[in-house]
Motif scaffolding. Structure first.
Motif, PDB file in Angstrom:
ATOM      1  N   ASP A  10      19.751  19.146 -15.382  1.00 28.41           N
ATOM      2  CA  ASP A  10      20.128  17.741 -15.543  1.00 28.41           C
ATOM      3  C   ASP A  10      21.474  17.394 -14.904  1.00 28.41           C
ATOM      4  OD1 ASP A  10      17.844  17.160 -16.825  1.00 28.41           O
ATOM      5  OD2 ASP A  10      18.679  17.238 -18.858  1.00 28.41           O
ATOM      6  N   ASP A  11      22.369  18.384 -14.842  1.00 25.51           N
ATOM      7  CA  ASP A  11      23.706  18.081 -14.328  1.00 25.51           C
ATOM      8  C   ASP A  11      23.859  18.447 -12.850  1.00 25.51           C
ATOM      9  OD1 ASP A  11      23.549  20.805 -14.631  1.00 25.51           O
ATOM     10  OD2 ASP A  11      25.575  21.035 -15.448  1.00 25.51           O
ATOM     11  N   GLU A  12      22.736  18.770 -12.194  1.00 26.35           N
ATOM     12  CA  GLU A  12      22.812  19.196 -10.793  1.00 26.35           C
ATOM     13  C   GLU A  12      22.357  18.090  -9.856  1.00 26.35           C
ATOM     14  OE1 GLU A  12      21.846  23.766  -9.870  1.00 26.35           O
ATOM     15  OE2 GLU A  12      20.317  22.758 -11.048  1.00 26.35           O
ATOM     16  N   ILE A  13      22.989  18.031  -8.682  1.00 20.08           N
ATOM     17  CA  ILE A  13      22.443  17.163  -7.646  1.00 20.08           C
ATOM     18  C   ILE A  13      22.089  18.006  -6.424  1.00 20.08           C
ATOM     19  CG2 ILE A  13      23.757  15.131  -8.381  1.00 20.08           C
ATOM     20  CD1 ILE A  13      25.513  15.530  -5.926  1.00 20.08           C
ATOM     21  N   VAL A  14      21.048  17.566  -5.718  1.00 16.55           N
ATOM     22  CA  VAL A  14      20.716  18.200  -4.445  1.00 16.55           C
ATOM     23  C   VAL A  14      21.735  17.702  -3.429  1.00 16.55           C
ATOM     24  CG1 VAL A  14      19.006  18.318  -2.591  1.00 16.55           C
ATOM     25  CG2 VAL A  14      18.263  18.354  -4.977  1.00 16.55           C
ATOM     26  N   THR A  15      22.360  18.627  -2.693  1.00 18.33           N
ATOM     27  CA  THR A  15      23.326  18.194  -1.675  1.00 18.33           C
ATOM     28  C   THR A  15      22.761  18.319  -0.268  1.00 18.33           C
ATOM     29  OG1 THR A  15      24.319  20.392  -1.713  1.00 18.33           O
ATOM     30  CG2 THR A  15      25.373  18.675  -3.055  1.00 18.33           C
ATOM     31  N   ALA A  16      21.826  19.260  -0.069  1.00 19.56           N
ATOM     32  CA  ALA A  16      21.260  19.448   1.275  1.00 19.56           C
ATOM     33  C   ALA A  16      19.989  20.271   1.181  1.00 19.56           C
ATOM     34  CB  ALA A  16      22.258  20.160   2.185  1.00 19.56           C
ATOM     35  N   VAL A  17      19.245  20.280   2.283  1.00 25.41           N
ATOM     36  CA  VAL A  17      18.110  21.198   2.398  1.00 25.41           C
ATOM     37  C   VAL A  17      18.194  21.847   3.775  1.00 25.41           C
ATOM     38  CG1 VAL A  17      16.522  19.372   3.191  1.00 25.41           C
ATOM     39  CG2 VAL A  17      15.598  21.475   2.223  1.00 25.41           C
TER      40      VAL A  17
ATOM     41  N   THR B 158      19.831  23.207  -1.491  1.00 20.10           N
ATOM     42  CA  THR B 158      21.159  23.500  -2.045  1.00 20.10           C
ATOM     43  C   THR B 158      21.481  22.463  -3.103  1.00 20.10           C
ATOM     44  OG1 THR B 158      21.882  24.386   0.069  1.00 20.10           O
ATOM     45  CG2 THR B 158      23.599  23.832  -1.510  1.00 20.10           C
ATOM     46  N   SER B 159      21.888  22.945  -4.271  1.00 22.31           N
ATOM     47  CA  SER B 159      22.248  22.020  -5.331  1.00 22.31           C
ATOM     48  C   SER B 159      23.650  22.358  -5.819  1.00 22.31           C
ATOM     49  CB  SER B 159      21.253  22.104  -6.482  1.00 22.31           C
ATOM     50  OG  SER B 159      21.404  23.345  -7.132  1.00 22.31           O
ATOM     51  N   GLN B 160      24.261  21.373  -6.447  1.00 26.10           N
ATOM     52  CA  GLN B 160      25.636  21.570  -6.901  1.00 26.10           C
ATOM     53  C   GLN B 160      25.826  20.934  -8.273  1.00 26.10           C
ATOM     54  OE1 GLN B 160      28.280  20.888  -3.552  1.00 26.10           O
ATOM     55  NE2 GLN B 160      30.019  20.721  -4.932  1.00 26.10           N
TER      56      GLN B 160
ATOM     57  N   ARG C 220      28.911   3.683  -7.550  1.00 22.99           N
ATOM     58  CA  ARG C 220      28.811   4.303  -6.237  1.00 22.99           C
ATOM     59  C   ARG C 220      29.753   5.500  -6.191  1.00 22.99           C
ATOM     60  NH1 ARG C 220      30.933   0.994  -1.624  1.00 22.99           N
ATOM     61  NH2 ARG C 220      29.376  -0.487  -2.330  1.00 22.99           N
ATOM     62  N   ALA C 221      29.169   6.687  -6.032  1.00 20.49           N
ATOM     63  CA  ALA C 221      29.991   7.898  -6.010  1.00 20.49           C
ATOM     64  C   ALA C 221      30.774   7.963  -4.702  1.00 20.49           C
ATOM     65  CB  ALA C 221      29.100   9.132  -6.162  1.00 20.49           C
ATOM     66  N   ARG C 222      32.053   8.376  -4.809  1.00 22.37           N
ATOM     67  CA  ARG C 222      32.914   8.443  -3.619  1.00 22.37           C
ATOM     68  C   ARG C 222      32.778   9.784  -2.913  1.00 22.37           C
ATOM     69  NH1 ARG C 222      36.087   6.264  -7.684  1.00 22.37           N
ATOM     70  NH2 ARG C 222      36.847   8.360  -8.148  1.00 22.37           N
ATOM     71  N   SER C 223      32.398  10.814  -3.663  1.00 28.31           N
ATOM     72  CA  SER C 223      32.314  12.162  -3.088  1.00 28.31           C
ATOM     73  C   SER C 223      31.319  12.965  -3.928  1.00 28.31           C
ATOM     74  CB  SER C 223      33.687  12.839  -3.158  1.00 28.31           C
ATOM     75  OG  SER C 223      34.071  12.968  -4.526  1.00 28.31           O
ATOM     76  N   ILE C 224      30.989  14.164  -3.438  1.00 24.93           N
ATOM     77  CA  ILE C 224      30.080  15.019  -4.206  1.00 24.93           C
ATOM     78  C   ILE C 224      30.702  15.314  -5.574  1.00 24.93           C
ATOM     79  CG2 ILE C 224      28.953  17.282  -4.312  1.00 24.93           C
ATOM     80  CD1 ILE C 224      28.833  17.271  -1.271  1.00 24.93           C
ATOM     81  N   ASP C 225      31.990  15.643  -5.560  1.00 21.76           N
ATOM     82  CA  ASP C 225      32.667  15.965  -6.832  1.00 21.76           C
ATOM     83  C   ASP C 225      32.609  14.787  -7.805  1.00 21.76           C
ATOM     84  OD1 ASP C 225      33.238  18.498  -6.046  1.00 21.76           O
ATOM     85  OD2 ASP C 225      35.288  18.064  -5.368  1.00 21.76           O
ATOM     86  N   HIS C 226      32.814  13.587  -7.276  1.00 15.93           N
ATOM     87  CA  HIS C 226      32.758  12.391  -8.116  1.00 15.93           C
ATOM     88  C   HIS C 226      31.358  12.225  -8.723  1.00 15.93           C
ATOM     89  CE1 HIS C 226      33.112   7.736  -8.467  1.00 15.93           C
ATOM     90  NE2 HIS C 226      33.505   8.309  -9.580  1.00 15.93           N
TER      91      HIS C 226
ATOM     92  N   LEU D  13      27.490  13.874   2.681  1.00 14.49           N
ATOM     93  CA  LEU D  13      26.035  14.066   2.570  1.00 14.49           C
ATOM     94  C   LEU D  13      25.275  13.390   3.708  1.00 14.49           C
ATOM     95  CD1 LEU D  13      25.560  13.390  -1.261  1.00 14.49           C
ATOM     96  CD2 LEU D  13      25.856  15.586  -0.105  1.00 14.49           C
ATOM     97  N   ARG D  14      26.020  12.827   4.674  1.00 12.40           N
ATOM     98  CA  ARG D  14      25.372  11.985   5.681  1.00 12.40           C
ATOM     99  C   ARG D  14      24.984  12.730   6.964  1.00 12.40           C
ATOM    100  NH1 ARG D  14      22.866   8.460   5.905  1.00 12.40           N
ATOM    101  NH2 ARG D  14      23.650   7.522   7.816  1.00 12.40           N
TER     102      ARG D  14
END
Lengths: 282, 192
Positions: free
Chosen positions: A161-168, A135-137, A10-16, A59-60
């Motif tokens: 592969d190393d990106e996650i979507v953070t918002a739209v 938006t991806s990070q 379970r990731a604690r933050s976007i950075d994690h 992200l909530r």
């Protein structure tokens, strides 16, 4: 079936989450899990690690201002139940009502549906029609990817592969814009055999969008139809033009409908959706 | 089923069975039907299997394991979700209500359960726990429910006995939506 042995973090933050994703392991991002978990249970997907971003506070949130920003952990039910969304982005509410059943929408996320890009899914088509920006990070920084460039084909996006979507982000619809969202499925909640998301503008006809889904490789703009309706206010479409457009589609046969049937559905749906959008222009 | 429990603290503690594979384990603390439970779970354990195999709560049924059939629906923090699409470690810190937690403490059925009894709302009973969960959550919410909404929620569970009319009658009765009188419902019954 059951998932094969895997690790869950379970990731604690976007950075994690980004750090976990960049380790090079066969890792997948888990948000609502309403597409990922069926795939994992059926072992169509069997990642070594699942990185759960569903409980990251950053992200909530749903932010409503000149545009609508939906964080990657926001569920479809939360978006559809938001009063400002119903009022200002009604196409989103209408499309979400067609996704699965209420318990699915209580977990499934908007961003997850975009990142998954199921060719029969509603929200990628809505994102293209409403000109959303994803938006991806990653460790390398943040990217803003217009929907037109985000969806690349069946279950494929321009995410690395190393990106996650953070918002739209959904921009504010233009004044007087007409819209329609229609789909055909065997019963409510089923995947669509064909669907359309349509946006028509009074002032800027060049910004009209007719986006179909379920009949090919994901959300596809019906450019033939878009051009044809650019200089007319007639709510009905020329049947020959619709036939010509239908001939450009190449869906696959599946258990629910043959390719031929899907094309017929798509033609009907586009005709209906354009007429409905015309009726909503003001 | 071997339930490995230890009761050294006031909370019930559930241990995972001996490992047959190398997989990460997680300590979770959850509320299940109001009871505080601590458990050790493997990463890949589905919530359905945690409830059924580890806690013995076999009221939650396993149907399709892909989110379609609705038999495994439970309440996660009072919201209906498919427990086959959730991993047990994901529920750490949250509360789950299953069909075993719907009745009063003394065993009196809740309103929806009673309506299912009164209106013959079940046949084989396989879909019943999921339906009771979904419909109870509708009955417990503050905003009044419309008939359209009810039908939409009924659509979230597959009843292979096709007993929907009686299920719908039961739900309409419990939700106060134009209750059909028991003696008057011959016109709405399934079959001949």
């Amino acid at each position: 079936m059951k998932p094969r042995a895997l690790d869950y973090v379970r990731a604690r933050s976007i950075d994690h989450a980004i750090e976990l994703l960049s380790t090079g392991a066969d890792a997948r991002v888990l948000a609502g899990g309403q597409s990922m978990m069926p795939a994992i249970n059926m072992r169509l997907a069997s990642p070594d690690v699942l990185i759960d971003i569903g409980r990251i506070d950053e992200l909530r949130s749903i932010e409503v201002g000149s545009h609508l920003r939906i964080g990657a952990a926001v569920t479809q039910a939360e978006v559809a139940g938001h009063p400002d969304v119903l009022h200002r982005w009604p196409m989103l509410t209408a499309a979400i009502a067609q996704i699965g059943q209420p318990p699915i929408r209580n977990r499934g996320t908007v961003c997850g549906s975009l990142a998954h890009n199921d060719p029969q899914a509603e929200l990628p088509a809505v994102a293209v029609a409403l000109e959303a920006v994803v938006t991806s990070q990653s460790r390398r920084g943040t990217r803003s990817i217009p929907a037109d460039e985000f969806f690349r084909g069946t279950f494929t996006t321009s995410l690395e592969d190393d990106e996650i979507v953070t918002a739209v982000d959904f921009p504010e619809p233009a004044l007087g814009q007409g819209w329609a969202f229609q789909e055909f499925s065997q019963q409510p909640g089923d995947l669509a055999t064909a669907g359309a998301a349509v946006v028509l503008n009074r002032r800027e006809a060049a910004a009209n969008r007719v986006v179909v889904f379920g009949v090919g490789v994901g959300p596809t703009r019906a450019t033939l139809i878009e051009e044809a309706i650019r200089y007319t206010t007639d709510p009905s479409l020329d049947p020959q033009l619709v036939d010509r457009w239908g001939a450009t589609l190449s869906p696959f046969d599946d258990a629910h409908a043959s390719a031929h049937t899907k094309v017929q559905h798509a033609k009907q749906i586009v005709v209906r959706a354009v007429a409905e959008a015309r009726g909503r222009m003001s | 089923m071997t339930e490995l429990t230890s009761t050294t603290s006031s909370r019930r503690r559930i241990l995972a069975p001996p490992a047959s594979e190398s997989t990460a384990r997680h300590e979770i603390a959850v509320q299940i039907n109001g009871e505080a439970i601590e458990a050790e779970v493997e990463s890949r354990l589905l919530l359905t299997d945690f409830l059924r195999e580890r806690l013995g709560l076999t009221g939650t049924h396993v149907g399709c394991e892909q989110g379609s059939c609705g038999a495994c629906t439970v309440l996660l923090d009072d919201v209906p979700i498919r427990s086959c699409l959730l991993l047990a470690p994901q529920i750490d810190g949250r509360s789950i209500r299953t069909v075993e937690g719907l009745a009063e403490r003394d065993g009196t059925p809740n309103k929806m359960q009673q309506a299912f009894c009164d209106h013959h709302g079940l046949q084989c009973g396989f879909c019943t726990p999921g339906l009771l969960i979904t419909l109870t959550s509708l009955a417990e919410r503050e905003v009044p429910v419309t008939l359209d909404e009810l039908d939409h929620h009924l659509d979230s569970s597959i009843c292979r006995c096709t007993g929907y009319m009686n299920i719908r009658n039961a739900a309409r009765y419990a939700l106060g939506l134009m209750p059909p009188r028991v003696e008057d419902r011959s016109g709405e019954r399934d079959g001949p």
